[in-house]
Scaffold this motif. Structure first.
Motif, mmCIF file in Angstrom:
data_model
loop_
_atom_site.group_PDB
_atom_site.id
_atom_site.type_symbol
_atom_site.label_atom_id
_atom_site.label_comp_id
_atom_site.label_asym_id
_atom_site.label_seq_id
_atom_site.Cartn_x
_atom_site.Cartn_y
_atom_site.Cartn_z
ATOM 1 N N GLN A 125 -10.065 -11.989 -4.453
ATOM 2 C CA GLN A 125 -8.856 -11.185 -4.685
ATOM 3 C C GLN A 125 -7.747 -11.950 -3.976
ATOM 4 N N MET A 185 -4.232 -12.272 -3.153
ATOM 5 C CA MET A 185 -2.921 -11.610 -3.106
ATOM 6 C C MET A 185 -2.078 -12.181 -1.965
ATOM 7 N N THR A 186 -2.620 -12.153 -0.764
ATOM 8 C CA THR A 186 -1.826 -12.454 0.433
ATOM 9 C C THR A 186 -1.342 -13.900 0.463
ATOM 10 N N GLY A 208 1.774 -10.215 3.136
ATOM 11 C CA GLY A 208 0.499 -9.636 2.709
ATOM 12 C C GLY A 208 0.707 -8.196 2.272
ATOM 13 N N SER A 209 1.420 -7.420 3.105
ATOM 14 C CA SER A 209 1.754 -6.050 2.700
ATOM 15 C C SER A 209 2.763 -6.100 1.567
ATOM 16 N N PHE A 256 -4.955 -16.072 2.732
ATOM 17 C CA PHE A 256 -6.235 -15.452 3.122
ATOM 18 C C PHE A 256 -7.082 -15.338 1.863
ATOM 19 N N SER A 303 -10.859 -14.495 1.222
ATOM 20 C CA SER A 303 -12.195 -14.241 1.761
ATOM 21 C C SER A 303 -13.203 -14.600 0.691
ATOM 22 N N TRP A 359 -7.075 -5.299 6.745
ATOM 23 C CA TRP A 359 -7.050 -5.799 5.363
ATOM 24 C C TRP A 359 -7.007 -4.630 4.381
ATOM 25 N N THR A 413 -2.689 -2.151 5.569
ATOM 26 C CA THR A 413 -2.762 -1.710 6.974
ATOM 27 C C THR A 413 -2.576 -0.187 7.038
ATOM 28 N N ASN A 442 -0.221 1.571 8.382
ATOM 29 C CA ASN A 442 1.133 2.009 8.016
ATOM 30 C C ASN A 442 1.368 1.903 6.516
HETATM 31 P P1 FAD Z 1 2.312 -7.961 7.435
HETATM 32 O O1 FAD Z 1 2.538 -7.455 6.075
HETATM 33 O O2 FAD Z 1 3.233 -8.985 7.971
HETATM 34 O O3 FAD Z 1 2.275 -6.724 8.434
HETATM 35 C C1 FAD Z 1 2.551 -6.831 9.847
HETATM 36 C C2 FAD Z 1 2.700 -5.425 10.424
HETATM 37 O O4 FAD Z 1 3.802 -4.787 9.827
HETATM 38 C C3 FAD Z 1 1.499 -4.521 10.167
HETATM 39 O O5 FAD Z 1 1.207 -3.782 11.330
HETATM 40 C C4 FAD Z 1 1.965 -3.575 9.062
HETATM 41 O O6 FAD Z 1 1.370 -2.298 9.144
HETATM 42 C C5 FAD Z 1 3.449 -3.484 9.379
HETATM 43 N N1 FAD Z 1 4.240 -3.157 8.196
HETATM 44 C C6 FAD Z 1 4.454 -3.922 7.092
HETATM 45 N N2 FAD Z 1 5.249 -3.273 6.211
HETATM 46 C C7 FAD Z 1 5.533 -2.073 6.758
HETATM 47 C C8 FAD Z 1 6.310 -0.952 6.367
HETATM 48 N N3 FAD Z 1 6.951 -0.927 5.195
HETATM 49 N N4 FAD Z 1 6.396 0.106 7.196
HETATM 50 C C9 FAD Z 1 5.733 0.120 8.365
HETATM 51 N N5 FAD Z 1 4.996 -0.910 8.816
HETATM 52 C C10 FAD Z 1 4.884 -1.992 8.020
HETATM 53 N N6 FAD Z 1 -5.860 -11.045 1.520
HETATM 54 C C11 FAD Z 1 -6.145 -11.397 0.252
HETATM 55 O O7 FAD Z 1 -5.277 -11.354 -0.607
HETATM 56 N N7 FAD Z 1 -7.402 -11.788 -0.098
HETATM 57 C C12 FAD Z 1 -8.390 -11.840 0.809
HETATM 58 O O8 FAD Z 1 -9.518 -12.176 0.437
HETATM 59 C C13 FAD Z 1 -8.121 -11.476 2.165
HETATM 60 N N8 FAD Z 1 -9.084 -11.549 3.107
HETATM 61 C C14 FAD Z 1 -8.785 -11.242 4.402
HETATM 62 C C15 FAD Z 1 -9.767 -11.380 5.379
HETATM 63 C C16 FAD Z 1 -9.484 -11.095 6.695
HETATM 64 C C17 FAD Z 1 -10.551 -11.265 7.714
HETATM 65 C C18 FAD Z 1 -8.191 -10.642 7.060
HETATM 66 C C19 FAD Z 1 -7.858 -10.315 8.484
HETATM 67 C C20 FAD Z 1 -7.209 -10.514 6.103
HETATM 68 C C21 FAD Z 1 -7.491 -10.824 4.759
HETATM 69 N N9 FAD Z 1 -6.525 -10.732 3.773
HETATM 70 C C22 FAD Z 1 -6.810 -11.077 2.479
HETATM 71 C C23 FAD Z 1 -5.140 -10.457 4.121
HETATM 72 C C24 FAD Z 1 -4.818 -9.005 4.384
HETATM 73 O O9 FAD Z 1 -4.889 -8.247 3.205
HETATM 74 C C25 FAD Z 1 -3.409 -8.960 4.996
HETATM 75 O O10 FAD Z 1 -3.476 -9.605 6.253
HETATM 76 C C26 FAD Z 1 -2.895 -7.560 5.121
HETATM 77 O O11 FAD Z 1 -2.662 -6.992 3.855
HETATM 78 C C27 FAD Z 1 -1.596 -7.491 5.953
HETATM 79 O O12 FAD Z 1 -0.646 -8.421 5.508
HETATM 80 P P2 FAD Z 1 0.076 -9.436 6.535
HETATM 81 O O13 FAD Z 1 -0.992 -10.160 7.271
HETATM 82 O O14 FAD Z 1 1.061 -10.235 5.780
HETATM 83 O O15 FAD Z 1 0.828 -8.488 7.560
#
Ligand code: FAD
Ligand code: MFK
Length: 496
Positions: A167, A169-170, A175-176, A201, A203, A419, A422, A424
């Motif tokens: 999948q 996406m990120t 990522g969010s 990311f 996985s 993942w 999050t 929030n």
């Molecule tokens: P950010 O989006 O930068 O978020 C940082 C913080 O901001 C978080 O605390 C979040 O809650 C907060 N935040 C963001 N927007 C808002 C808002 N509007 N209001 C309030 N708070 C907010 N992704 C894939 O696509 N495919 C994968 O296979 C995959 N595997 C993963 C495996 C692991 C072990 C991990 C740790 C992550 C993986 N991910 C994968 C990525 C994961 O989905 C993202 O890390 C996650 O969605 C968060 O995105 P980000 O890291 O960009 O954090």
């Protein structure tokens, strides 16, 4: 030699699981319940074997070899033993295939299997969740050519033809907020779509296929302009050269899961549907993987509590077993009570999913499922961290020592909240699920659903939370910001 402490023993994860067995006895018709037993017995046996095996061997991580001795790019990944067994266990016990049977109980039966398999699988369940999600999103797309090509592999009951899906996406930029996606989809001279970009990311990069978000060249900015593509990663036995694995990530937990950073250098791709609204098209996948997350977080809690409870019968302090110390017994009872709440919500979501997909759902049940899925994911994700931390404390100093195997429970649990959305992001998503007509319908449905099972105070809290959600959805400007800041509190209240 002086006193030696008995390590905790794991009871049979299926035969000794009162909660799981009682729930299945209640929910399933007797013939289906009986038919499920063989797979659950076998998965319970496997879980016990895996727990004992892990206690005897030092933990391993996957190893990436980017180049062979002769200078060829190979991007070969060596997997742990449980991962090598993954395709065989999955297909032999129809872990995914069972969930796609046309029966309203199919999802519950699938997730009972997942619950037993998860810890033994060393997070092989992560790509399994994505594979299940990919199958579900492909079905929702109605793209017959892709369904014919991929579905028999994704839902295979034979390890030799089984395919895993990723999948993608990120990205680095978000990522969010996937609206920041920088991966471009471009058509070559033959009309074939190809993806160019970096996924931050990925996985289970060992998967044979993936669903990927990308921006068709020339499309506008933002999330609405993204499209959803299907890709294949292998060319016969070798990885396609247009998919480059940059490195495996060095993570806090989920060590056995190969999470990679990758580059796409013209990887062939096929759109699932229209060349826009990719987030809408990937949503069925998100809701499936979020359900898996809730089930797996609940399984982690079950394991942590089972070990802590067993240890309390073995460890003595102040002249008696810990279990006979009233405060320790109360600590364990409080953990169990909270866990049983999480278990009930999680498996209610699983059952509801099956009814909505294949049963005769009540008119409100699809909306209820849409709301309860993010709630179950976010609540169990947070609870798993707290519960695993508490369980480690139940072991005293031993809970902090690596080769007891216990710290791994806590490290791994932290991922559930991050993942797949999050806490929030899912709090906001659950408020969106209450938008429009849904609020009134859901309010009545929840009242009916909970009936007499909660007291007046709890009912009042739920009503207040739903009123606040309604106010949030209608508010603008500064008022909306104030209400948005309380979204997590609302979501947790509703989940609880
Ligand atoms: P950010 O989006 O930068 O978020 C940082 C913080 O901001 C978080 O605390 C979040 O809650 C907060 N935040 C963001 N927007 C808002 C808002 N509007 N209001 C309030 N708070 C907010 N992704 C894939 O696509 N495919 C994968 O296979 C995959 N595997 C993963 C495996 C692991 C072990 C991990 C740790 C992550 C993986 N991910 C994968 C990525 C994961 O989905 C993202 O890390 C996650 O969605 C968060 O995105 P980000 O890291 O960009 O954090
Ligand atoms: C072992 C346990 C197993 C677990 C395995 C986990 C493996 C881990 C792999 C990953 O982490 S993969 C990456 C996961 N990434 C995320 O979950 C992204 C988190 N961010 C969000 O969920 C954001 O809310 C979102 C990206 C959806 C926001 O994007 P947008 O484009 O700003 O969303 P918007 O406008 O809210 O929604 C666009 C459309 O999708 C809308 O439909 P319409 O176009 O018809 O209006 C929404 O209704 C729809 N939608 C969004 N989320 C939905 C949904 N529909 C149904 N269900 C949902 N959950």
């Amino acid at each position: 030699m002086g006193f030696l402490q008995d390590p905790p023993q794991l009871a049979h994860p299926y035969r000794e699981d009162r909660l799981l067995r009682a729930m299945l006895d209640r929910a399933l018709p007797p013939t289906r319940r009986a038919a499920l037993d063989t797979d659950l017995q076998a998965l319970g046996d496997y879980a016990l074997m895996a727990w004992r095996r892990a206690g005897q061997s030092s933990r391993r991580k996957p190893v990436l070899t980017a180049w062979d001795a002769w200078g060829n790019r190979v991007d070969r990944i060596e997997l742990t033993e449980a991962w090598q067994e993954g395709p065989h266990i999955t297909t032999r016990h129809a872990v995914l295939a069972a969930g796609h049977e046309a029966n309203e109980h199919a999802r519950l039966e699938e997730f009972a299997r997942v619950y037993l398999y998860h810890l033994a699988s060393e997070f092989y369940t992560c790509p399994l969740a994505m594979t299940d999600g990919a199958a579900t999103a492909l079905k929702a797309s109605g793209n017959q050519a892709l369904l014919d090509r991929a579905l028999p592999h994704l839902l295979s009951r034979d390890a030799t033809s089984f395919w895993l899906s990723g999948q993608w996406m990120t990205e680095n930029a978000g990522g969010s907020d996937v609206g920041n996606t920088e991966t471009i989809a471009r058509q070559d001279a033959s009309g074939q779509w190809r993806l160019y970009g970096r996924k931050w990311f990925s996985s289970a990069v060992v998967g044979e296929v993936a669903l990927a978000l990308a921006r068709p060249e020339g499309a506008g900015a933002g999330a609405g302009a993204l499209a959803l593509f299907y890709v294949e990663t292998m060319e016969g036995a070798r990885r396609r050269p247009e998919l480059v694995i940059d490195r495996l990530k060095d993570k806090l937990g989920t060590h056995e899961l190969p999470t990679a950073e990758i580059h796409l250098e013209g990887l062939p791709a096929w759109p699932l549907g229209e060349l826009a609204n990719g987030v809408r098209q990937v949503a069925p996948m998100l809701n499936i993987t979020r359900t898996w997350n809730a089930v797996c977080a609940t399984a982690s809690m079950a394991r942590a509590i089972a070990l802590a409870r067993d240890y309390a019968t073995r460890r003595h302090a102040f002249g008696k077993p810990l279990l006979d110390q009233p405060l320790h017994a109360q600590t364990l009872a409080d953990m169990q009570a909270e866990f049983e709440g999480a278990f009930a919500l999680t498996f209610e979501v699983a059952h509801l999913l099956g009814r909505v997909e294949h049963g005769a759902p009540q008119p409100h049940e699809a909306s209820l499922l849409r709301l309860l899925t993010p709630l179950a994911k976010l609540w169990t994700g947070k609870m798993a961290v707290r519960m695993c931390s508490e369980a480690l404390e139940c072991f005293g100093g031993a809970g902090y020592i690596e080769d007891t195997g216990l710290p791994q429970l806590l490290r791994d649990a932290q991922v559930y909240a991050i993942w797949e959305g999050t806490t929030n992001v899912l709090s906001l998503d659950s408020l969106r699920a209450l938008a429009g007509e849904q609020l009134g319908t859901l309010r009545r449905a929840i009242d009916g659903w909970l009936a007499d099972s909660i007291d007046a105070h709890a009912r009042q809290q739920i009503h207040a939370a739903m009123d606040a959600a309604g106010a949030f959805l209608q508010a603008n400007g500064a008022q909306r910001e104030v209400l948005e800041a309380g979204a997590r509190g609302l979501a947790i209240t509703l989940a609880r």
